[in-house]
Structures are given as structure tokens and as C-alpha cells.
Write a protein that holds these residues in place. Structure first.
Motif, PDB file in Angstrom:
ATOM      1  N   SER A   1       0.808  -1.209   0.000  1.00  0.00           N
ATOM      2  CA  SER A   1       0.000   0.000   0.000  1.00  0.00           C
ATOM      3  C   SER A   1       0.846   1.266   0.000  1.00  0.00           C
ATOM      4  O   SER A   1       0.591   2.206  -0.763  1.00  0.00           O
ATOM      5  CB  SER A   1      -0.919  -0.024   1.228  1.00  0.00           C
ATOM      6  OG  SER A   1      -1.611   1.189   1.367  1.00  0.00           O
TER       7      SER A   1
ATOM      8  N   THR B   1      -0.519   4.225  -2.403  1.00  0.00           N
ATOM      9  CA  THR B   1      -1.954   4.043  -2.181  1.00  0.00           C
ATOM     10  C   THR B   1      -2.337   4.342  -0.745  1.00  0.00           C
ATOM     11  O   THR B   1      -3.310   5.042  -0.476  1.00  0.00           O
ATOM     12  CB  THR B   1      -2.371   2.591  -2.524  1.00  0.00           C
ATOM     13  OG1 THR B   1      -1.914   2.259  -3.829  1.00  0.00           O
ATOM     14  CG2 THR B   1      -3.882   2.439  -2.451  1.00  0.00           C
TER      15      THR B   1
ATOM     16  N   TRP C   1      -3.647   2.363   1.497  1.00  0.00           N
ATOM     17  CA  TRP C   1      -4.816   1.662   2.032  1.00  0.00           C
ATOM     18  C   TRP C   1      -4.442   1.142   3.408  1.00  0.00           C
ATOM     19  O   TRP C   1      -3.405   0.528   3.590  1.00  0.00           O
ATOM     20  CB  TRP C   1      -5.188   0.518   1.090  1.00  0.00           C
ATOM     21  CG  TRP C   1      -6.213  -0.431   1.644  1.00  0.00           C
ATOM     22  CD1 TRP C   1      -5.968  -1.591   2.302  1.00  0.00           C
ATOM     23  CD2 TRP C   1      -7.633  -0.295   1.560  1.00  0.00           C
ATOM     24  NE1 TRP C   1      -7.147  -2.201   2.652  1.00  0.00           N
ATOM     25  CE2 TRP C   1      -8.192  -1.429   2.213  1.00  0.00           C
ATOM     26  CE3 TRP C   1      -8.498   0.655   1.018  1.00  0.00           C
ATOM     27  CZ2 TRP C   1      -9.567  -1.633   2.315  1.00  0.00           C
ATOM     28  CZ3 TRP C   1      -9.861   0.456   1.118  1.00  0.00           C
ATOM     29  CH2 TRP C   1     -10.385  -0.666   1.746  1.00  0.00           C
TER      30      TRP C   1
ATOM     31  N   CYS D   1      -8.280   0.833  -4.062  1.00  0.00           N
ATOM     32  CA  CYS D   1      -6.966   0.221  -4.276  1.00  0.00           C
ATOM     33  C   CYS D   1      -6.580   0.235  -5.754  1.00  0.00           C
ATOM     34  O   CYS D   1      -5.420   0.447  -6.098  1.00  0.00           O
ATOM     35  CB  CYS D   1      -6.968  -1.208  -3.733  1.00  0.00           C
ATOM     36  SG  CYS D   1      -7.065  -1.271  -1.931  1.00  0.00           S
TER      37      CYS D   1
ATOM     38  N   MET E   1      -3.394  -3.335  -6.059  1.00  0.00           N
ATOM     39  CA  MET E   1      -2.563  -2.131  -5.950  1.00  0.00           C
ATOM     40  C   MET E   1      -1.295  -2.238  -6.787  1.00  0.00           C
ATOM     41  O   MET E   1      -0.906  -1.282  -7.469  1.00  0.00           O
ATOM     42  CB  MET E   1      -2.209  -1.871  -4.480  1.00  0.00           C
ATOM     43  CG  MET E   1      -3.357  -1.349  -3.653  1.00  0.00           C
ATOM     44  SD  MET E   1      -2.865  -0.927  -1.961  1.00  0.00           S
ATOM     45  CE  MET E   1      -3.095  -2.478  -1.116  1.00  0.00           C
TER      46      MET E   1
END
Length: 606
Positions: A111, A116, A118, A509, A535
Motif C-alpha cells: 500500500s 496508495t 490503504w 486500491c 494495488m
């Protein structure tokens, strides 16, 4: 109502006013020109290149550049994965936080490396201070720097003629971090600290509550309870509640927050230092810090449009790309703001709640929003963060109206090109621009050209892959998840809203965003692994495609502009570009959106 519109407009005006000069500064930095910070930053950059033995004159072809990006990202992923697994045994852990499970560590490492952020964990309770600083904050810088570096490799593809080299990835990423990200975030972090954002190395403190609260035996807060502290009893409607507990103290987490919060915003990372992100009063304590953080979300993506125009020696081209993004952002913000101000269909229909705006109340749908921010700041933040692939939140997106939630999903599903992430948003939009030029050229019988370079099948194949990477990742991931029977058990809600929770997670994602509807219990091996794979796919396939396009463009000769050249700087091109983005992005997701937020909206109308 005029004041509400003025507030929305003011945010947008300030954003553009700050973005224009920053765009010029970034272009000068990447061109190696002297800037007002050169005296401070040049020695740092020179020291790093000497220690790491970086060849400042190296010219990588696109495959070498890609290998460097992948090697850099893999090293960061492995390091962060191991750090998360072993943090319980390392120093800098005042709360004694344990190491993560392997699947959660994998998801978290992926992530942050993919920009990203997340978060299937709660930062203040599952990460040590060392991990926050050495792991998350560092990756926030380097993942953002990687995106900008790839963008300027593409720019060199347009600028250079009959060459092979796109510059050095190591020089580019070092220059971005030292000259742009570090100075900008130092200033922002200091401003946030001045505004009350937490920044220390304390593990946390236990403080007395101003008012005690009552908690039932099953752990729920009892809002309507009468508390007698002297007798130690809790009663409701005159009856004593057995097993209820009176709570008079609270544990307040501390740590190095502001330094991570600054780069999480400007680097379009979004990962919160606290579990509830920028809705937490220690991450975002006031309207002052809220404005700073919200504007910084889109600051660099907006600036890069103007950097692009200056770098390709065609400012009108940068303005055209900016206008396409800005129009889409304004439409999305207007749709989100109107739906949140009108409130949910049930309340609007039966009139049981006063939804009107007045000087005394915000009106509209205040569920899941901080009263100190209201609908305007919450709606603006929601639009900015999903447009920018940032993912930070100051309100609960799961509590947005059905159509308001759909707007945030759609912004992510378009492929993070409505400004998008730092670097990656603009090079994603340029892939759409290449596609637009090719289609428009075929329609009018003109040779497809963009910025003096002929667009041929090789560029088209890669541009299509770049444009379709996000839809493929989101739809494939969501489809697989919905086919697994056990996934339903992870949902807080059933029906259309439950499907929206799944769709939002994979959209987040797949769009390298990181925000969540928060009604989904995503911390399971299945979600951690599948979301991690989504991702990786959505981040690195577009990077490979953009660098392949750059490597082919850099070898081409420049074509002179003639009467038959299709203009890519006028209003017609801006309209066509928006149309192509909507055709590929919006229509790809119409069936899925019909099953989720649209179905929920119409069910509430019945």
C-alpha cells in the motif's frame, strides 16, 4: 447559500493561485536550473549522489529506467514488510506494539510503496513510532518522488529528438525529494504543529475526561444515561443499569504526527497517523489545519500541469490539460456538494428533519461528518481526496448519500486522472490525451500528432493498456470478491450498500487512493492479499506503459506544425479529452454502479 458557493469557490481559487508558481519552481528544479533554494538544496543533493555513487550524466533507456523504478520499489517493499513484521522487537516502540501478521504486513507494505496507503489497521495502536517514521513517512516521500520522476521521463520523450536516453531515475527521484518534497513539507509540518497537530515521541498519555461517560456491559456508550459518580451507579429512565461502567479517563495516543501528515497530503499518499485519519482532533484540530491539509492534497498535482506546459515549451498545452481536469473536478464537487446539502431521500421526502441551511446549522446530511468542519469542508475534502488518489478523509465516506458516495467512487474509477496522484495523475491523463489525438485524427482524416511527435500503433497499444489498467484491476478484483461466499460476512451492510462497500474498496486500491467506506471488515487474509495484488497491478502496469511510450517517442523526429495538424490546445480538444475519459472510465463502471449506489438511491426513493 451565496456564502456556501463562495467558500467552495475560494478553495478552488487559492488552490490554483498556489499551484501556478509551484509548477514553475518544479520545472526549473527538474531542468537543473538555479532556484532560490539551490544554495541549501544543492549541497544535499550533491552529497547524496556522491555517497550513493549516482552518475549525474547517465542517460537510461526506457527499460533501464523501468528496471530502476522496479528495483527501488521492491527494495522498499521488502524493507517495510520486514519492519512491520519485526517492530515488536525493535526500539522506538513506547507502547509495546506487536509485529503485524504476514498478510497485513504484505498489504500495508504494498500500500505505501504504491502510493496508495490503504490502511487495514489503526495507526496509533498497531504501529510503533519507529515504523511510523522510518517506514511510513519515508515511503510517503519516495513513492511520491517516483511518480514525479516517471512523469518527467515522459516529458523528455516529447522534448528530445532522435535520442535514446530519458535521463537517470536516481537523479530524478533524488532531485524531487531534496528540492521539492522536503522543503515544502518542512514548512507545512511546522505550520501544522503551530496549529496544534501532535508531534512528539511520547507513547501516549492518560487524561481526565471533562465529563464522565457510561458504558454498558456489552461495550456500548450510553448517551441517555444518568451518572452518579458518588454512588457509582448508572441509571436510564430512573432504573439502575446492571453491569454498566463509569469511565472518567481516556488514553490519548501521541507520536510524530505532523511530519507524516504533511507528506501524506502533499505526496497524495493519504495514510493517516491515527486510525480515523484527518477526522481525529490531533491530526486535524481546527479549521486552519483543515484548510492547510485540504489544499495541500491537490497542490502538487495542480502545479505539475503548469510544470508540464513550461517543460514542453508550450504553456497552452499545460493549460488545456489543466482545464480538462479542473472542469471534471468542479462538476464532481458540485454534484457531491448538492447531494450532501440535500440530504438523504428518506429525510428529504417525509420532512421529519429540517435539512435547510441557516446561520445556526449546516443542514443537509451531517451523518458521519465532523460538526467543526460541516458539509462544505467535508464535501470539498471528499472530492479533492478521491480526485487526487490521496485517500485521506475528514469525514466518514460510508455515511455519504448514495449519489455523493458514487461521485467519490467514480473519481477513483476514472483512473486517478482528475489531477490524480503526484506525477501519476498527469501521465495517466497524457495517456488519455494520446488516445484522444489518435481517435480524433482518424475521425477527421488527419495524422495523429501530439506535441510534435507522430502517434503510431506502438504508442496506442501502450496508451490503451495504461487507460484500461484501473478498470481491469477494479472490476476483476470486485468480481472475484463477490464470487467468494465468505466475503459477505465481512460486510456491515447488506444489499446495494454492501455491494458498494466492496466496490469502493477495490476502486480505492485500483485507483491508488486508499480511502474506504469503512463499513467493510477488510483485515482478512483474502482482502489483504487480493487488494495488495490490485494495488501492484494498477501502479506498475501504467508506469511500464508510460516508460515504453517515452522510450519510443524519444527516438522520433519532430514534425513541423502545418495547417493539417490537429490542435491540442483549444476548447474542442479539451471537450474531446473529457469525453474520452468519461467513455472509457465512466461507462466501464456503469453496470457496477447501477448495482451499488444507483440501486441504493432509487430504493430510498420508493
Amino acid at each position: 447559500m451565496a456564502s456556501i458557493i463562495l467558500e467552495y469557490g475560494l478553495y478552488l481559487v487559492i488552490l490554483v493561485a498556489l499551484g501556478i508558481p509551484l509548477g514553475g519552481y518544479i520545472e526549473r528544479v527538474m531542468a537543473g536550473e538555479h532556484t532560490f533554494l539551490s544554495r541549501v538544496c544543492d549541497p544535499v543533493e550533491n552529497g547524496i549522489t556522491r555517497v550513493l555513487k549516482i552518475d549525474r550524466e547517465e542517460e537510461m533507456d526506457w527499460k533501464q529506467y523501468l528496471k530502476s523504478v522496479l528495483a527501488f520499489s521492491v527494495c522498499g517493499l521488502v524493507f517495510l514488510f520486514l519492519l512491520l513484521m519485526t517492530q515488536g522487537f525493535l526500539a522506538g516502540n513506547p507502547q509495546g506494539v506487536k509485529g503485524m501478521r504476514w498478510d497485513l504486513a504484505f498489504n500495508t507494505a504494498v500500500s505505501f510503496v504504491t502510493n496508495t496507503n490503504w490502511q487495514a489497521y489503526s495507526g496509533e495502536s498497531q504501529l510503533s513510532d519507529l515504523t511510523q517514521m522510518l517506514g511510513m513517512t519515508v515511503q510517503n516521500f519516495v513513492s511520491a518522488g517516483t511518480g514525479i520522476a516517471v512523469l518527467f521521463a515522459l516529458i523528455r520523450g516529447f522534448n528530445k529528438v532522435k535520442e535514446k536516453g530519458l535521463g537517470s531515475f536516481w537523479v530524478d527521484v533524488t532531485r524531487v525529494i531534496v528540492h521539492v518534497l522536503l522543503p515544502l513539507n518542512l514548512v507545512l509540518a511546522l505550520a501544522l504543529i503551530g496549529g496544534g497537530v501532535v508531534q512528539n515521541l511520547k507513547g501516549g498519555e492518560t487524561v481526565d475526561l471533562l465529563e464522565p461517560i457510561a458504558v454498558s456491559a456489552d461495550g456500548n456508550v450510553m448517551d441517555n444515561a444518568v451518572i452518579d459518580q458518588n454512588a457509582g451507579t448508572v441509571s436510564v429512565n430512573g432504573k439502575t443499569v446492571a453491569g454498566a461502567t463509569i469511565v472518567t479517563q481516556e488514553f490519548v495516543p501521541m507520536g510524530p504526527g505532523a511530519s507524516q501528515i504533511a507528506i501524506k497530503q502533499t505526496g497524495t499518499n493519504g495514510g493517516g497517523f491515527m486510525g480515523v485519519n484527518s477526522a481525529h482532533p490531533l491530526e486535524n484540530p481546527s479549521s486552519f489545519t483543515n484548510s492547510l491539509e485540504m489544499l495541500s492534497i491537490l497542490l502538487i498535482p495542480v502545479a505539475l500541469c503548469f510544470s508540464f506546459g513550461r517543460a514542453v515549451k508550450n504553456k497552452k498545452q499545460g493549460i488545456a490539460i489543466f482545464c480538462a481536469m479542473f472542469i471534471c473536478l468542479c462538476v464532481a464537487l458540485a454534484a457531491l456538494a448538492v447531494n450532501e446539502q440535500l440530504g438523504t431521500p428518506e429525510l428529504a421526502q417525509n420532512g421529519s428533519v429540517d435539512l435547510s441551511w441557516s446561520a445556526e446549522q449546516c443542514g443537509g446530511n451531517m451523518e458521519g461528518k465532523e460538526a467543526r468542519f460541516g458539509i462544505v469542508s467535508s464535501s470539498t475534502w471528499a472530492a479533492f481526496t478521491t480526485a487526487a488518489s490521496n485517500g485521506s478523509v475528514n469525514a466518514m465516506h460510508d455515511s455519504l448519500t448514495p449519489l455523493g458516495g458514487m461521485v467519490t467512487m467514480l473519481l477513483m474509477q476514472l483512473g486517478e486522472v482528475i489531477f490524480g496522484g503526484v506525477g501519476c495523475g498527469l501521465y495517466g491523463m497524457l495517456a488519455f490525451a494520446i488516445l484522444t489525438v489518435f481517435i480524433a485524427g482518424l475521425m477527421v482524416g488527419r495524422t495523429p500528432e501530439f506535441l510534435g511527435k507522430k502517434i503510431e500503433p506502438y504508442e496506442m497499444k501502450w496508451a490503451v493498456l495504461v487507460c484500461l489498467a484501473t478498470p481491469i484491476a477494479i472490476l476483476a478484483g470486485s468480481g472475484i470478491a463477490m464470487s467468494i461466499p465468505g466475503v459477505v460476512d465481512s460486510l456491515t451492510n447488506s444489499g446495494a450498500h454492501g455491494f458498494s462497500e466492496i466496490l469502493y474498496a477495490y476502486s480505492s486500491c485500483g485507483g491508488n487512493n486508499g480511502s474506504a467506506f469503512a463499513g467493510l471488515a477488510a483485515n482478512t487474509p483474502f482482502f489483504n492479499i487480493t487488494l495488495g495484488m490490485v494495488m501492484l497491478f494498477a501502479r506498475f502496469l501504467p508506469i511500464a506503459g508510460i516508460l515504453a511510450i517515452s522510450g519510443n517517442l524519444v527516438q522520433k523526429k519532430r514534425i513541423a506544425v502545418t495547417a493539417g495538424t490537429l490542435s491540442t490546445t483549444n476548447g474542442t480538444f479539451v471537450f474531446l479529452l473529457i469525453l474520452i475519459v468519461l467513455l472509457i472510465g465512466a461507462l466501464s463502471f456503469f453496470p457496477a454502479l447501477s448495482l451499488g449506489p444507483l440501486a441504493e438511491f432509487f430504493s430510498q426513493m420508493m
